[in-house]
Scaffold this active site. Structure first.
Site, short mmCIF file in Angstrom:
data_model
loop_
_atom_site.label_atom_id
_atom_site.label_comp_id
_atom_site.label_asym_id
_atom_site.label_seq_id
_atom_site.Cartn_x
_atom_site.Cartn_y
_atom_site.Cartn_z
N ARG A 46 0.78 -1.24 0.16
CA ARG A 46 -0.30 0.09 0.02
C ARG A 46 0.90 1.28 -0.07
O ARG A 46 0.66 2.13 -0.74
CB ARG A 46 -0.74 -0.06 1.07
CG ARG A 46 -2.28 -1.31 1.24
CD ARG A 46 -3.24 -1.00 2.41
NE ARG A 46 -2.41 -1.15 3.65
CZ ARG A 46 -2.44 -2.30 4.32
NH1 ARG A 46 -2.90 -3.30 3.73
NH2 ARG A 46 -1.92 -1.94 5.54
N LYS A 136 -12.25 14.61 4.78
CA LYS A 136 -13.26 14.12 4.04
C LYS A 136 -14.22 12.97 5.00
O LYS A 136 -13.32 12.48 5.96
CB LYS A 136 -12.86 13.39 2.88
CG LYS A 136 -13.96 12.79 1.94
CD LYS A 136 -13.59 11.92 0.96
CE LYS A 136 -13.89 10.54 1.47
NZ LYS A 136 -13.51 9.30 0.49
N GLU A 177 -19.55 14.56 1.74
CA GLU A 177 -19.62 13.72 0.81
C GLU A 177 -20.85 12.95 0.94
O GLU A 177 -20.86 12.02 1.55
CB GLU A 177 -18.25 12.97 0.52
CG GLU A 177 -18.79 12.05 -0.63
CD GLU A 177 -17.49 10.83 -0.53
OE1 GLU A 177 -16.46 10.99 -0.08
OE2 GLU A 177 -17.49 10.09 -1.81
N LYS A 219 -18.98 17.08 -2.14
CA LYS A 219 -18.46 16.00 -2.96
C LYS A 219 -19.85 15.06 -3.21
O LYS A 219 -19.97 14.25 -2.40
CB LYS A 219 -17.32 15.38 -2.45
CG LYS A 219 -17.12 14.10 -3.11
CD LYS A 219 -15.59 13.73 -2.69
CE LYS A 219 -15.10 12.60 -3.30
NZ LYS A 219 -13.79 12.15 -3.17
#
Ligand code: 13P
Length: 347
Positions: A46, A136, A177, A219
């Site tokens: 990752r 976010k 979002e 978003k």
């Protein structure tokens, strides 16, 4: 003071010709995408993938901000340079996903509420101290028989608003979002109805919590027919429905709108964003750009496949997708140029 800082960060995130790169997949989501391509699901793999992304030459030409994940924001390149430093020095604003995931909503089968408010104030302060300037939080709303429920919409909108208020208190711009999922056989019209319900509730809750609209980025999903719907609307219909829905529900004070891609193909996501900007450019009170994860990363991930020898080619593919979306944000994306670019990436 905080208000000025928030407005300034939001403006940098919405800079002309650029958009956001979401690279904040949680470990389970990242591992799932790796497993599908036979890439080892390890912390080192990752890290290597995220190093490939942040060191892509020319990335900052199209990308104004990058959303990292808790593991990633603490990681560094193989030479020891922290990712946050690489991005900040390139002029890319650093953000971080701070929700802890969507969990089953009690009493409402098939619906979810996003968690992560407990201890969030302290986590936001810690992220700000290491260089994050925005955050976010993703809420998910499913469409189905009898779904979504009012309970699901209000619980998620309330959580989004409390998260947004905490972010602004810490000097971080909240990316808000609320994602209406593409899964299902619903029509574009049904998606538009649910999208309107969700956005009205989100802005109501943001108002109740006293969130500064000039210091947030919305978003949303594009308004689309469900993936299994027998009628798939064209680019112009999708662009008209999406922009009309946003104009009716999103106050002009909001700093910008940056779409998620939600599982659309990379090319369709670019073409739809471009159609919106082309058809509505002069009528939009806010920036209309992208905050894609899969629609920017997936083609590059499929080239990389965990092989060090594929890094340069994967970076060219990533840069190409970012540039296509930069064109789309200006209403200037051309599918033919995309194809030409793809063949030059593949050599
Ligand atoms: P996709 O563009 O892959 O939908 O991801 C965007 C995102 O950040 C989801 O939270």
């Amino acid at each position: 003071m905080k208000a000025l800082e928030l407005v300034d960060t939001a403006r940098r995130m919405m800079m002309a010709g650029k958009g956001l790169l979401a690279m904040d997949e949680s470990n389970p989501t990242c591992n799932q995408r790796f497993a599908a391509l036979g890439i080892p699901q390890t912390e080192e793999a990752r890290r290597a993938w995220r190093e490939l992304i942040v060191t892509t030459p020319g990335l900052a030409d199209s990308i104004s901000g990058a959303i990292l994940y808790d593991e990633t924001i603490h990681q560094s390149c193989a030479d020891g340079t922290p990712f946050v430093k690489v991005l900040t020095e390139a002029g890319i604003v650093v953000g971080v996903k701070v929700d802890t995931g969507a969990k089953a909503l009690a009493g409402h089968a098939g619906e979810k509420v996003t968690e992560g408010l407990d201890g969030l104030r302290e986590r936001l302060q810690a992220y700000a101290a290491i260089g994050a300037r925005f955050a976010k939080w993703r809420a998910v709303i499913a469409i189905g028989a009898g779904l979504p429920s009012v309970a699901c919409i209000t619980a998620n909108a309330h959580a989004l608003a409390r998260y947004a208020a905490l972010c602004q208190e810490a000097g971080l711009v909240p990316v808000v979002e609320p994602e209406v999922l593409m899964t299902g056989d619903h029509t574009l019209q049904r998606c538009a109805e649910v999208g309107a319900q969700v956005l009205h509730e989100v802005f109501e809750q943001l108002h109740v919590q006293g969130v500064l609209l000039e210091g947030i980025v919305l978003k949303p999903n594009m308004l689309l027919p469900g993936l299994a719907c027998s009628h798939q609307d064209g680019l112009d219909e999708v662009a008209d429905a999406t922009v009309t829905g946003l104009l009716r529900a999103v106050p002009a004070a909001v700093a910008g709108v940056a779409f998620l891609s939600g599982g659309q193909s990379a090319e369709l996501a670019s073409a739809r964003l471009s159609a919106m900007n082309q058809r509505f450019k002069s009528q939009l009170p806010w920036a209309l750009t992208f905050s894609f994860a899969r629609a920017i990363q997936q083609p590059a991930l499929e080239i990389w496949r965990g092989e060090p020898g594929n890094v340069a080619q994967a970076q060219r593919a990533l840069q190409h997708r970012a540039a296509c979306n930069s064109d789309a944000r200006q209403g200037e994306y051309l599918a033919a140029m995309d194809d030409l670019g793809k063949s030059s990436v593949l050599g």
